[in-house]
Design a protein around this motif. Structure first.
Motif, PDB file in Angstrom:
ATOM      1  N   VAL A   1      23.782  30.575  54.150  1.00 29.28           N
ATOM      2  CA  VAL A   1      24.975  29.612  53.406  1.00 29.28           C
ATOM      3  C   VAL A   1      25.877  29.147  54.317  1.00 29.28           C
ATOM      4  O   VAL A   1      26.349  28.005  54.018  1.00 29.28           O
ATOM      5  CB  VAL A   1      25.661  30.995  52.433  1.00 29.28           C
TER       6      VAL A   1
ATOM      7  N   ALA B   1      21.148  35.728  44.952  1.00 25.74           N
ATOM      8  CA  ALA B   1      21.286  34.892  46.210  1.00 25.74           C
ATOM      9  C   ALA B   1      19.858  34.836  46.979  1.00 25.74           C
ATOM     10  O   ALA B   1      19.891  33.486  47.296  1.00 25.74           O
ATOM     11  CB  ALA B   1      22.266  35.753  47.096  1.00 25.74           C
ATOM     12  N   GLU B   2      19.063  35.479  46.875  1.00 27.63           N
ATOM     13  CA  GLU B   2      17.938  35.234  47.205  1.00 27.63           C
ATOM     14  C   GLU B   2      17.046  34.216  46.792  1.00 27.63           C
ATOM     15  O   GLU B   2      16.532  33.443  47.400  1.00 27.63           O
ATOM     16  CB  GLU B   2      17.107  36.333  47.397  1.00 27.63           C
TER      17      GLU B   2
ATOM     18  N   LEU C   1      21.237  35.817  54.746  1.00 26.78           N
ATOM     19  CA  LEU C   1      21.726  35.132  53.777  1.00 26.78           C
ATOM     20  C   LEU C   1      22.920  34.475  53.878  1.00 26.78           C
ATOM     21  O   LEU C   1      23.089  33.189  53.679  1.00 26.78           O
ATOM     22  CB  LEU C   1      21.662  35.811  52.511  1.00 26.78           C
TER      23      LEU C   1
END
Length: 495
Positions: free
Chosen positions: A156, A216-217, A152
């Protein structure tokens, strides 16, 4: 398997095997070779093969030095027969493939030849037969989710404009360590149900951590702009909700509603997959690929053309309209549908064997969930693993598995089977006549070290070749004359 983990310390063998499947869960999503021309596949496949072959070698050597009366049997492992049937069909399809050597090794871009395909069920069998405590299952799911954190963060950073210098043909800037946005979306779609269950089953401050990870996922999945990933995540979330509230749905008035909900959700999933596939240029390309693959399946239905061999045979049925959707340089090596992929590569027999594996594990998991009392510790792990596998299947209705998602799928399948097996019976005591000779252990140790090094070197050969390929491409771009001279020297040195 019992919920009590207060048993004595586990043997070194158990710790070694668990370390192996934890390495597979943690390293496979992150394995990238920045020095290679194909940085995402050859090295990742080499890591998987080394771990699995190493575990199998260790098991075989351990069996040689164990007393006969203490050797564990696998008859209680319900995954054994369907998994071995799947391996047998894949092996037969490789022997009878249009190019057996190609199907044995797999293509450089995918690496899904027989040597890789057998690693998945072997890994699942190892987990199913050697995982003996609930704590091990939780630890495996924790490592799976922790491995997603650097993925992740890299995604980003790519959103912020960071260029890792990796060679990729991905059109989207978000591909993290997976190589393409659709692979990343499929991976996230499997993780979201797992994280959702963790956030639901955890209390206190730790719940906030899982909620942040889940958010976030979900955000990165949306930003990846992969409709198949969205569909898979929604299916996974639906499965979690249905299984989590199954007791409320299974009341006297809810049983018909539950059946209707399952039928409706299944029909809606298939309809949504078809609708997603029909939208836009990529959807029209999928329909054209499906038509060509159907022709191939009808021509060779039973054992297909061999693992990873669609690349070799699809040009014969290449639809002309596909040129307008994907261009003249587009090569088809996947059917973008697990039904057609399995049917074209390992035949209808392979598809049936794969469905038998899924049916066996699903039946065991649902039966175990039916036996679980409210609030039992097994329940969240089973629901999370079941939903993750279903999400991957939904994704593969219009896409295909890669090494990362296949590895995670089989780890979850093995975990579900392990949670349905009891390991309460102690092995029989060994008699003096059963004890291994004093010479056996040193010989087996030396043999194990030698074979382990051989496995490592065997699996690193494609990685080394890929590194030299990358260097050759860079040399050709910077100094074509030097590249031609080097190539001429290679030809001169040949006998």
């Amino acid at each position: 398997m019992t919920a009590d983990d207060s048993a004595p310390a586990r043997a070194p063998w158990s710790r070694f095997v668990e370390a192996g499947w934890l390495l597979a869960a943690g390293l496979i999503p992150l394995a990238v070779n920045p020095l290679g021309h194909h940085p995402f596949v050859p090295f990742r496949v080499a890591v998987l093969r080394t771990i699995v072959f190493g575990l199998v070698l260790a098991w075989a050597l351990r069996a040689l030095t164990m007393p006969r009366t203490s050797r564990t049997t696998a008859h209680t492992n319900s995954l054994l027969v369907p998994a071995l049937c799947l391996v047998a069909v894949e092996a037969a399809a490789t022997v009878l493939a249009v190019n057996s050597s190609f199907s044995l090794w797999g293509s450089l871009e995918r690496g899904q030849g027989l040597l890789t395909l057998i690693c998945y069920p072997l890994l699942g069998l190892i987990v199913a037969s050697q995982m003996s405590t609930l704590r091990q299952a939780r630890r495996l799911l924790l490592v799976v989710q922790l491995a997603a954190v650097p993925v992740l963060l890299i995604a980003v950073a790519q959103l912020a404009g960071w260029d890792a210098g990796l060679v990729t043909d991905a059109r989207s800037p978000i591909f993290a360590t997976l190589g393409r946005s659709n692979f990343l979306a499929a991976y996230l779609a499997m993780l979201i149900p797992l994280t959702l269950v963790q956030a639901t089953a955890t209390a206190g401050r730790r719940r906030l951590v899982w909620i942040v990870l889940l958010a976030a996922e979900a955000v990165l999945l949306v930003l990846a702009r992969v409709r198949g990933g969205w569909l898979a995540a929604l299916v996974g979330i639906t499965v979690v909700l249905v299984l989590w509230f199954r007791r409320e749905l299974a009341t006297w008035w809810g049983r018909p509603a539950l059946r209707l909900a399952i039928i409706a959700s299944g029909s809606a999933t298939v309809a949504a997959a078809i609708a997603v596939a029909r939208v836009g240029g990529s959807g029209a390309a999928r329909l054209a690929i499906w038509q060509g693959c159907l022709r191939l399946v009808f021509e060779r239905p039973f054992l297909g053309y061999g693992p990873d061999a669609l690349l070799l045979v699809f040009p014969r049925v290449y639809p002309p309209e596909l040129v307008y959707h994907q261009g003249r340089e587009f090569l088809v090596d996947r059917a973008h549908s697990f039904v057609l992929d399995w049917s074209a590569t390992v035949g209808v027999l392979g598809l049936v064997a794969w469905l038998a594996v899924l049916w066996t594990v699903a039946s065991l998991a649902l039966r175990r969930l039916g036996e679980c009392k409210p609030g039992t510790d097994h329940e969240p792990v089973l629901i999370a693993a079941f939903a993750g596998v279903v999400a991957n299947l939904a994704s593969n209705l219009i896409s295909f598995d890669v090494t990362t998602t296949s590895t995670l799928t089989w780890l979850l399948l093995g975990t579900m089977v392990a949670l349905t097996v009891r390991h309460d019976a102690a092995p029989a005591a060994a008699t003096p006549s059963d004890a291994p000779g004093t010479w056996q252990r040193p010989v087996v140790l030396v043999l194990g070290i030698g074979l382990g090094i051989a496995i490592l070197l065997f699996n690193l050969r494609p990685v080394v070749a890929d590194v030299w390929m990358h260097r050759a491409h860079r040399l050709a771009e910077s100094d074509p004359a030097a590249a031609v001279h080097a190539l001429s020297l290679i030809h001169i040195s040949e006998p």
